[in-house]
Design an enzyme around this catalytic site. Structure first.
Site: not given
Length: 174
Positions: A100, A103, A131, A152, A159, A165
């Site tokens: 998903d 980072d 990211k 974030f 979530d 979600r």
């Protein structure tokens, strides 16, 4: 604005932008795997929505499996990866890891160890959100839906402590 637990979120990426990003990734994968049968390895829980939407756009044969790893507590990465659900036999398969979000890269690092131990034929990494400012590893991210700043986010599988979600778009922390 959206309230989840104690935090406020604002709209960030529309469902249309998400669909366009998924179509772009699928088009690249379809081109790269024309005569192969890739196995899509979705990383639960977050990548369930992206995995489902992505594999619906794959024109050739494919397989789908899931694994579950956990690295977040609240809004920050713990740096520790917990392997909660292992994978089946992947030996000799062409695997596309479906994330998903990428980072720090800690989860990717753990998955690569698993894939190497399983002796897969090849692997590539696909992510809906990436990211680049936060990424600390050297593994190539082969398919990137959207590059985003190091903020974030929740929605479309992502979530905050279990909630958000189900949102069809993505929100960022206010």
């Amino acid at each position: 604005m959206l309230q989840i637990h104690d935090l406020s979120f604002v709209p960030f990426i529309t469902s249309t932008e998400i669909e366009e990003a998924i179509a772009k990734v699928a088009q690249q994968i379809n081109k790269d795997y024309t005569h192969k049968t890739p196995l899509f390895l979705g990383v639960l829980n977050g990548a369930y929505a992206f995995t489902a939407a992505l594999t619906k756009k794959i024109t050739g044969n494919c397989e789908v499996e899931f694994t579950k790893l956990k690295s977040y507590a609240g809004t920050t990465s713990t740096g520790n990866i917990q392997n909660l659900i292992g994978v089946g036999n992947l030996k000799g398969k062409d695997v596309i890891v479906v994330e998903d979000i990428v980072d720090t890269g800690n989860t990717i690092s753990e998955i690569v160890k698993i894939l190497e131990a399983e002796e897969v034929a090849s692997y590539r990494i696909a992510t809906l959100c990436y990211k680049p400012e936060a990424y600390k590893k050297s593994y190539k991210i082969d398919y990137i839906g959207l590059e985003i700043p190091n903020k974030f986010i929740v929605g479309y599988g992502l979530d905050y402590d279990g909630l958000g979600r189900n949102l069809p778009e993505i929100y960022q922390l206010k």
